[in-house]
Write a protein that holds these residues in place. Structure first.
Motif, PDB file in Angstrom:
ATOM      1  N   LEU B  75      40.002  44.508  15.993  1.00 33.64           N
ATOM      2  CA  LEU B  75      40.658  43.484  15.174  1.00 33.64           C
ATOM      3  C   LEU B  75      40.604  42.131  15.891  1.00 33.64           C
ATOM      4  O   LEU B  75      40.648  42.074  17.122  1.00 33.64           O
ATOM      5  N   THR B  76      40.543  41.091  15.095  1.00 33.80           N
ATOM      6  CA  THR B  76      40.689  39.742  15.642  1.00 33.80           C
ATOM      7  C   THR B  76      41.808  39.047  14.890  1.00 33.80           C
ATOM      8  O   THR B  76      41.812  39.038  13.658  1.00 33.80           O
ATOM      9  N   THR B  77      42.735  38.481  15.643  1.00 34.03           N
ATOM     10  CA  THR B  77      43.791  37.673  15.038  1.00 34.03           C
ATOM     11  C   THR B  77      43.609  36.235  15.512  1.00 34.03           C
ATOM     12  O   THR B  77      42.748  35.955  16.355  1.00 34.03           O
ATOM     13  N   VAL B  78      44.454  35.351  14.989  1.00 33.72           N
ATOM     14  CA  VAL B  78      44.337  33.941  15.372  1.00 33.72           C
ATOM     15  C   VAL B  78      44.440  33.776  16.887  1.00 33.72           C
ATOM     16  O   VAL B  78      43.796  32.891  17.463  1.00 33.72           O
ATOM     17  N   GLU B  79      45.204  34.640  17.514  1.00 29.80           N
ATOM     18  CA  GLU B  79      45.367  34.528  18.964  1.00 29.80           C
ATOM     19  C   GLU B  79      44.059  34.791  19.700  1.00 29.80           C
ATOM     20  O   GLU B  79      43.927  34.471  20.884  1.00 29.80           O
ATOM     21  N   GLY B  80      43.099  35.393  18.993  1.00 26.12           N
ATOM     22  CA  GLY B  80      41.824  35.688  19.629  1.00 26.12           C
ATOM     23  C   GLY B  80      40.729  34.688  19.321  1.00 26.12           C
ATOM     24  O   GLY B  80      39.570  34.898  19.657  1.00 26.12           O
ATOM     25  N   LEU B  81      41.088  33.591  18.683  1.00 25.46           N
ATOM     26  CA  LEU B  81      40.055  32.623  18.308  1.00 25.46           C
ATOM     27  C   LEU B  81      39.554  31.799  19.488  1.00 25.46           C
ATOM     28  O   LEU B  81      38.398  31.407  19.542  1.00 25.46           O
ATOM     29  N   MET B  82      40.427  31.539  20.440  1.00 30.95           N
ATOM     30  CA  MET B  82      39.989  30.766  21.604  1.00 30.95           C
ATOM     31  C   MET B  82      39.144  31.652  22.500  1.00 30.95           C
ATOM     32  O   MET B  82      39.352  32.865  22.541  1.00 30.95           O
ATOM     33  N   SER B  83      38.194  31.043  23.187  1.00 30.00           N
ATOM     34  CA  SER B  83      37.490  31.832  24.195  1.00 30.00           C
ATOM     35  C   SER B  83      37.323  30.983  25.444  1.00 30.00           C
ATOM     36  O   SER B  83      37.013  29.795  25.363  1.00 30.00           O
ATOM     37  N   ASN B  84      37.555  31.597  26.575  1.00 30.63           N
ATOM     38  CA  ASN B  84      37.493  30.920  27.878  1.00 30.63           C
ATOM     39  C   ASN B  84      38.315  29.633  27.878  1.00 30.63           C
ATOM     40  O   ASN B  84      37.890  28.615  28.409  1.00 30.63           O
ATOM     41  N   GLY B  85      39.473  29.706  27.243  1.00 30.34           N
ATOM     42  CA  GLY B  85      40.342  28.542  27.232  1.00 30.34           C
ATOM     43  C   GLY B  85      39.901  27.422  26.313  1.00 30.34           C
ATOM     44  O   GLY B  85      40.527  26.364  26.266  1.00 30.34           O
ATOM     45  N   GLU B  86      38.821  27.645  25.580  1.00 27.77           N
ATOM     46  CA  GLU B  86      38.320  26.607  24.667  1.00 27.77           C
ATOM     47  C   GLU B  86      38.705  26.962  23.235  1.00 27.77           C
ATOM     48  O   GLU B  86      38.598  28.120  22.835  1.00 27.77           O
ATOM     49  N   LEU B  87      39.078  25.946  22.491  1.00 28.32           N
ATOM     50  CA  LEU B  87      39.356  26.177  21.078  1.00 28.32           C
ATOM     51  C   LEU B  87      38.059  26.537  20.356  1.00 28.32           C
ATOM     52  O   LEU B  87      36.992  26.018  20.680  1.00 28.32           O
ATOM     53  N   ASN B  88      38.186  27.388  19.361  1.00 30.49           N
ATOM     54  CA  ASN B  88      37.073  27.638  18.446  1.00 30.49           C
ATOM     55  C   ASN B  88      36.841  26.357  17.639  1.00 30.49           C
ATOM     56  O   ASN B  88      37.797  25.648  17.309  1.00 30.49           O
ATOM     57  N   PRO B  89      35.585  26.047  17.311  1.00 26.22           N
ATOM     58  CA  PRO B  89      35.339  24.827  16.527  1.00 26.22           C
ATOM     59  C   PRO B  89      36.178  24.746  15.250  1.00 26.22           C
ATOM     60  O   PRO B  89      36.533  23.652  14.809  1.00 26.22           O
ATOM     61  N   ILE B  90      36.514  25.881  14.697  1.00 24.29           N
ATOM     62  CA  ILE B  90      37.303  25.819  13.456  1.00 24.29           C
ATOM     63  C   ILE B  90      38.726  25.349  13.750  1.00 24.29           C
ATOM     64  O   ILE B  90      39.341  24.647  12.946  1.00 24.29           O
ATOM     65  N   GLN B  91      39.228  25.703  14.909  1.00 28.12           N
ATOM     66  CA  GLN B  91      40.579  25.238  15.276  1.00 28.12           C
ATOM     67  C   GLN B  91      40.574  23.723  15.467  1.00 28.12           C
ATOM     68  O   GLN B  91      41.461  23.018  14.972  1.00 28.12           O
ATOM     69  N   GLU B  92      39.561  23.254  16.184  1.00 25.18           N
ATOM     70  CA  GLU B  92      39.431  21.803  16.363  1.00 25.18           C
ATOM     71  C   GLU B  92      39.333  21.112  15.012  1.00 25.18           C
ATOM     72  O   GLU B  92      39.962  20.087  14.763  1.00 25.18           O
ATOM     73  N   ALA B  93      38.526  21.707  14.137  1.00 23.21           N
ATOM     74  CA  ALA B  93      38.261  21.055  12.855  1.00 23.21           C
ATOM     75  C   ALA B  93      39.499  21.016  11.972  1.00 23.21           C
ATOM     76  O   ALA B  93      39.742  20.030  11.270  1.00 23.21           O
ATOM     77  N   PHE B  94      40.293  22.061  11.985  1.00 26.84           N
ATOM     78  CA  PHE B  94      41.517  22.039  11.168  1.00 26.84           C
ATOM     79  C   PHE B  94      42.435  20.909  11.629  1.00 26.84           C
ATOM     80  O   PHE B  94      43.059  20.240  10.821  1.00 26.84           O
ATOM     81  N   LYS B  95      42.510  20.688  12.916  1.00 27.46           N
ATOM     82  CA  LYS B  95      43.338  19.585  13.411  1.00 27.46           C
ATOM     83  C   LYS B  95      42.699  18.236  13.057  1.00 27.46           C
ATOM     84  O   LYS B  95      43.370  17.347  12.542  1.00 27.46           O
ATOM     85  N   GLU B  96      41.428  18.106  13.323  1.00 29.17           N
ATOM     86  CA  GLU B  96      40.758  16.816  13.111  1.00 29.17           C
ATOM     87  C   GLU B  96      40.786  16.387  11.653  1.00 29.17           C
ATOM     88  O   GLU B  96      40.903  15.205  11.333  1.00 29.17           O
ATOM     89  N   GLU B  97      40.624  17.341  10.754  1.00 24.98           N
ATOM     90  CA  GLU B  97      40.521  17.015   9.325  1.00 24.98           C
ATOM     91  C   GLU B  97      41.855  17.134   8.598  1.00 24.98           C
ATOM     92  O   GLU B  97      41.898  17.089   7.372  1.00 24.98           O
TER      93      GLU B  97
END
Lengths: 291, 179, 782
Positions: B75-97
């Motif tokens: 399973l993957t939950t939102v808590e698993g979206l980051m990898s190596n301490g980096e936000l997933n591009p979708i996380q960045e994009a939700f904030k930016e947009e």
């Protein structure tokens, strides 16, 4: 919204499933995609003592064209059908329907067989399978039978399956030249059940005449309905506008909708007419393209 | 009292084993047993998608699945979206947009978006709108969510992340109204 | 020297601070709170709309392992807690005693060690009912044969209140003399805000310190604390309400609900933290509904199209308890804003509220107290008048707009509009949509038998309640507050009396402070929602955060500047009157190179204070607004209709809003998108409906429809800026404008499309079967 307690079984083969069904009878409920069952259990509208989970049984997930049929295992998910190129190319009626069932996430989990045996007249697969004249393979411990789709639905949420029986296969005739089908669904929004749905499947012979026709209706009766008289209007016709309009009128006559928040009886009946016409026109176009 | 069963799942790459009642919904398992509260609950009828997670990479509604069914699954939950301490591009994009307001539907929306971009790296607007139509949002009107997914698609393709006509009053509206 | 852009001040699309946690799944909503030893509560609800309660048998429930307690109304009565006050001079049962008054009403609370035990216990409570005649139709509420719903009230009637505004006689006279009058019955149907997060709370009684902490989905935590103090008799300093992240409110989370009270009682009783999480069915069937206004609108005008008078008669269905969440002196909210954007001679409005066997309310669904009803009414009525006299709907509006030089404008119903330029917004919207081309296109399409329509709404909002002498909630004046503290290193902590449910307060309030203090927005933290730390405020609803608490924030910052000026003078060794605040710093007049930043002043405030000046740099302001604010705008909707199915689709929707000064354009645009989407939902699909037994038809998302990304139109937005003259930064509030202004645009568009077939009005929600009926009757269906 917490379901009542139950015993959970996750058999590793079909014989084990059948043995459990034999043992528990009406107390047992088969868990397929769970997209209708689990909400019903959360509301405690369903309180099965035993839940038999059939996810992961490979035989139930068969999905292939062979021996003159398209075999759709009951555990094939809606999304699998929606995403299949084979289906898009050769079985557009299936493809049309799979793309408008519930919502994309539900489609990732919900199954064709689960939806069929739930026997909700507003379910989309019932009318689609009627239009295709599908057959089901039904097994119980020590026996198997073939069940024509026309004999599956008894009334709302009730099928002719015995409590110890499991649908293990669904098949429709393999697509051939001159066939075309379409599904038209009127819904208030994505995720809604159909206000009205119409599934049509026709075959055009070499002379351009309709040699086979199947019309199934969604959400306008106690079960999914076959519009037999409408099919009769088309057979032997050239699928010209007048024949389609006559079939659409007959389909509307075959419906027996009830008024609800989605619309009045007369509205739904007229939508059967309108959607039948639209589905048939698209079916004819597709059949001609496939000739 | 009902008996419990053992369930072993991989969530965001970590293994978890717990004894649960068969009737425990997967979403309650994630939230109550594993403490992964980023997955939310918004309805009883598998309509809202606040509980969306990825089951072996496919987005599903975790309120419409029992925890025991997730045994041996990944399973993957939102808590698993980051990898190596980096936000997933979708996380960045939700904030930016500005693709979120109250944040409640956001985890499910992002996971659906991630799965979409996995299967369709350059989705059309219509494709995005259809893909997220099992996730309800009451705050945003979806427009900036669509922008966010488009922006994430570009970022994943290695392109610029800005969206023409996106958030920020980019259509000629007065930006300096306060002065 | 900084610029507003560098600071993240007014007008900057600063990315939201709160998003850092939300995109990581680290938002903390009430149901995320998990305390040691915590137990769970489930409510038992009535299946009947009106029934006498016989016996309640708890024994089966108490036998279930893990069930700890069953609380009934009788139990609460012993503690004098079986009723609680509503925000509208009424009282509401916490748990039913004697009889139930609506389906879904709370009857018992079951507490269990686990969610399972609580749910099983609730399912095992056995209740005998004797069914009573049910009152569903508000139009029958005052019939002699109607059952009396509220036996607890002295007056044995279902009539709750009569309210009127304006001059009846002179309005009647205008109607008698008028060249033209129109009259139309219209309904703002019962609907529900339905935020994706349902209501929830965790009540935690600390017996040692005799303190009650309640995490709760609250749009107004301080008011709720005071209500708890009054209802439960707990000392107010021993109650702490924490409204953490809230998953959408839209008015739903303004009232106090029985679940909250029961959780607190259960925690007091058991000495353990008690969590209650509402399910969607409970949310839709028992918590605050909105609208349910049955309106008759009449306009009187000259034959040239000058509107002279408005007359409105309304029946308001409040359900079983009048639980409208609105200022005490306004039983019909701000409904008398219904003269809208128009300059007319006189108006008269009356409302009668009645009880029915339905869930209590009504609250304002993304609306400032009945303003959606008012705006819908006038914008529909204007279209009807245009149709009646054969004038273009745009020209009619233009002809009747209050003109810019008439502001401040006193309406005939007593409001003083602060500012406006309605024609500017209209013109901008017309240009964006290409109105003249659209009219031509419509003509061509009609000739081809295609059905399209154009709908316009030039609405005026009224938000920012409000001046404390007029506006109060349970007697609490509707001020709001901000407390600002600058640390020695120039970093800021601010706390506000309002509470965000997604509006982005942590960002926008920091921007106000950045602008006022010259401190970068990144150096400012804004906190809210915890009554132990935040200053008292009335909460976030009615688009009041920016108009009221936003003003408090600016004023608090300016108070700090006053003190800072003294320190600046001291540090720069000049006279105070030689120091001016300019370009975000204190400067010595006539010596532009001599300046000191707020950050340096902050350090001095703790290290180098002038004589006679207290150390520290902080201020608090409780702001009582002198007036409300009046945002406005013009929306234009273009629809196409499927003549076979009756479905209507929005081809284009143009929204020009004027909310005065814009703090964060990105956030403002997001608010508009959301409001338009909710307005669309109301217009197209949302209805809380009941059968003749008072059973709700579909108390879940299968029947109560929330539009998805597929149905939701693409919104084209823009704005004009007419600052509020009385607000410290000129802002007006924007959260609700789009939901208030848009329903009329959708409906006007569909009605316009169908007008060739003689249609004058269709009630919301405009479902495809309603449209089909028109087409069928006209003989033009596919």
């Amino acid at each position: 919204m917490i379901p009542a307690a139950f015993d959970y079984h996750h058999p590793s083969d079909i014989d084990e499933v059948l043995a459990l069904l034999d043992e528990h009878g009406w107390e047992a409920k088969i868990l397929a995609g769970g997209q209708s069952l689990i909400p019903a259990m959360r509301f405690r509208l369903a309180e099965p003592g035993t839940v038999v989970d059939v996810n992961g049984l490979a035989e139930l997930e068969r999905f292939e064209e062979s021996d003159g049929f398209l075999h759709i295992g009951p555990m094939v998910r809606h999304a699998t059908i929606a995403g299949s190129e084979l289906v898009r190319d050769r079985y557009p009626l299936l493809s049309d329907a799979a793309e408008v069932i519930a919502d994309p996430l539900v489609r990732n989990r919900g199954t064709v067989g689960g939806s069929l045996v739930h026997a909700d007249p507003a379910g989309d697969w019932g009318s689609v399978m009627l239009a295709y004249r599908a057959e089901l393979t039904v097994r119980r411990a020590g026996g198997e039978r073939t069940l024509p789709i026309d004999e599956l639905f008894l009334t709302t949420f009730v099928t002719s399956l015995e409590p110890n029986e499991l649908v293990t296969g669904i098949r429709i005739p393999a697509a051939s030249d001159g066939e075309g089908g379409a599904y038209e669904k009127l819904e208030r929004k994505v995720g809604d059940f159909a206000t009205v749905g119409v599934a049509t499947q026709i075959t055009l012979a070499d002379d351009g005449k309709v040699s086979a026709a199947g019309i199934g209706l969604t959400a306008v009766g106690a079960t999914s309905l076959r519009a037999a008289a409408a099919e009769g209007e088309l057979l032997g016709s050239g699928a010209e506008a007048a024949a389609i309009e006559a079939a659409a009128v007959k389909a509307a006559e075959a419906s027996s909708p009830t008024a609800d928040t989605r619309g009045s009886e007369e509205y739904k009946r007229d939508m059967v007419r309108v959607l039948t016409g639209r589905a048939l026109r698209r079916s004819v176009d597709r059949a001609r393209a496939a000739s | 009292m009902a008996t419990t069963m053992s369930v072993s799942v991989t969530v965001n790459g970590a293994e978890y084993t717990a004894d649960v009642e068969p009737r425990m919904l997967l979403v309650h398992f994630l939230r109550d047993e594993l403490g992964l509260t980023g997955t939310h609950i918004g309805c009883d009828t598998t309509h809202c998608g606040a509980c969306t997670i990825l089951l072996n990479g496919t987005p599903i509604k975790s309120c419409t699945m029992f925890a025991v069914q997730a045994d041996a699954q990944a399973l993957t939950t939102v808590e698993g979206l980051m990898s190596n301490g980096e936000l997933n591009p979708i996380q960045e994009a939700f904030k930016e947009e500005h693709g979120l307001q109250c944040g409640y539907c956001t985890p499910g929306m992002m996971l659906t978006g991630v799965a979409l971009l996995e299967s369709s790296p350059e989705p059309s607007e219509a494709e995005i709108r259809m893909a997220i139509s099992g996730n309800l949002c009451r705050c945003t009107g979806y427009q900036n969510i669509v922008h966010a997914i488009q922006s994430a698609a570009r970022a994943m393709a290695g392109n610029d992340t800005s969206v023409d006509g996106g958030a920020g009053g980019g259509n000629g509206a007065s930006e300096g109204g306060g002065e | 020297m900084s610029t507003s852009q560098e600071l993240g001040g007014l007008g900057c699309s600063v990315k939201r601070k709160e998003d850092a946690r939300f995109i990581r799944g680290q938002g903390r909503y009430v149901d995320d709170v998990k305390l040691p030893n915590m137990v769970y509560m489930e409510l038992v609800r009535s299946p009947f709309a009106h029934a006498r309660i016989g016996s309640i048998d708890n024994s089966g429930a108490l036998e279930i392992p893990g069930v700890l307690a069953v609380i009934t109304g009788e139990d609460l009565a012993e503690a004098n807690l079986s009723w609680m006050p509503t925000m509208s001079h009424d009282q509401q049962m916490v748990l039913a005693t004697g009889k139930v008054l609506f389906q879904g009403q709370e009857i018992a609370a079951v507490v269990g060690e686990t969610r399972f035990a609580a749910a099983d216990g609730a399912a095992a409570v056995r209740i005998d009912y004797e069914e009573l005649p049910v009152l569903v139709d508000p139009h029958k509420a005052l019939d002699a044969s109607a059952p009396i719903i509220r036996e607890d009230r002295e007056e044995k009637t279902n009539h709750i209140f009569h309210w009127e505004s304006g001059d009846r006689e002179s309005t009647d006279r205008i109607f008698e003399e008028a060249d033209v009058t129109i009259e139309q019955d219209m309904i703002c149907q019962r609907c529900h805000p339905a935020p994706i997060e349902c209501c929830a709370c965790v009540a935690d009684w600390d017996a040692t310190n005799e303190k009650m902490t309640i995490w709760m989905t609250s749009q107004a935590p301080h008011v709720h604390r005071t209500v708890f103090a009054l209802v439960a008799g707990l000392p107010e300093h021993k109650i702490r309400i924490i409204s953490p992240d809230v998953g959408g409110g839209f008015g739903n989370k303004v009232p106090v609900y029985p679940g909250y009270v029961c959780s607190a009682v259960a925690s007091l009783t058991l000495g353990r933290p008690v969590k209650w999480t509402e399910d969607r069915t409970g949310n839709l069937s028992s918590t605050g509904f909105a609208r349910d206004y049955h309106m008759r609108a009449e306009l009187a005008a000259t034959k040239e199209g000058k509107i002279r008078g408005l007359r409105v008669k309304t029946l308001a269905d409040h359900g079983a308890f009048n639980a409208a969440a609105q200022p005490s002196k306004f039983p019909a909210g701000l409904y008398n804003i219904c003269t809208g954007s128009y300059d007319l001679e006189n108006a008269f409005v009356e409302v009668d509220g009645v009880y029915t066997n339905k869930a209590p309310g009504g609250i304002a669904y993304r609306c400032s107290f009945r303003v959606t009803e008012a705006s819908y009414l006038i914008e529909r009525a204007v279209d009807l008048l245009a149709d009646e006299i054969g004038m273009d709907a745009v020209e009619l509006r233009r002809k009747n707009f209050i003109q810019p030089d008439q502001f401040p404008y006193e309406t005939s119903l007593g409001w003083s509009y602060d500012s406006g330029d309605y024609e500017a917004a209209l013109d901008k919207a017309l240009e964006m949509v290409g109105y003249d081309d659209l009219l031509r296109e419509q003509e061509e399409q009609r000739a081809r038998g295609e059905i399209m329509g154009i709908g316009i709404s030039s609405f005026t909002e009224i938000v920012g309640a409000g001046p404390g002498k007029t506006f109060d909630i349970l007697g609490l004046e509707m001020f709001d507050s901000c407390e600002v503290r600058i640390h020695p290193t120039g970093k800021v902590l601010a706390r506000i009396g309002v509470q965000t449910q997604g509006q982005g307060h942590e960002t926008t309030f920091a921007q106000i402070l950045a602008e006022e203090l010259g401190i970068p927005v990144d150096d400012i933290t804004v906190e809210h929602g915890d009554t132990d730390t935040a200053p008292y405020g009335l909460g976030t609803y009615a688009s009041r955060s920016t108009p009221v608490a936003g003003a408090a924030t600016a004023i608090a910052a300016r108070k700090i500047r006053e003190k800072a000026r003294k320190i600046a003078a001291h540090v720069m060794e000049v006279a105070e009157e030689d120091v001016e605040w300019k370009e975000y710093e204190f400067r010595v007049k006539g010596a532009p190179d001599r300046s000191i930043s707020m950050g340096d002043i902050a350090f001095a405030a703790y290290t180098n204070t002038p004589e006679g000046v207290e150390a520290g740099l902080e201020a608090v302001n409780y702001y009582d607004p002198p007036n409300l604010t009046f945002p406005f705008g013009t929306y234009i909707c273009v629809v196409d209709i499927d003549r076979g199915t009756g479905e209507w689709k929005v081809r284009r929707f143009v929204a020009v809003d004027d909310c005065g000064t814009v703090i964060n354009p990105m956030i403002v645009e997001g608010q508009i998108h959301g409001g338009l989407t909710e307005g669309f939902a109301i217009s197209a699909m949302q209805l809380i409906d009941f059968d003749e037994n008072g059973s709700m038809i579909g108390s879940n998302f299968m029947e109560y429809l929330i539009p998805t990304a597929v149905e939701t139109p693409t919104w084209e937005t823009d704005r004009t800026v007419t600052p509020s003259p009385h607000h410290p930064i000129g802002a007006k509030g924007v959260g609700e404008s789009a939901c208030v202004g848009s329903p009329a645009a959708f409906v006007n568009a569909v009605v316009d499309a169908l007008s060739p077939y003689g249609v004058r009005h269709i009630d919301m929600p405009i479902t495809s079967d309603k449209v089909w009926k028109v087409l069928r009757d006209a003989g033009v269906t596919e």
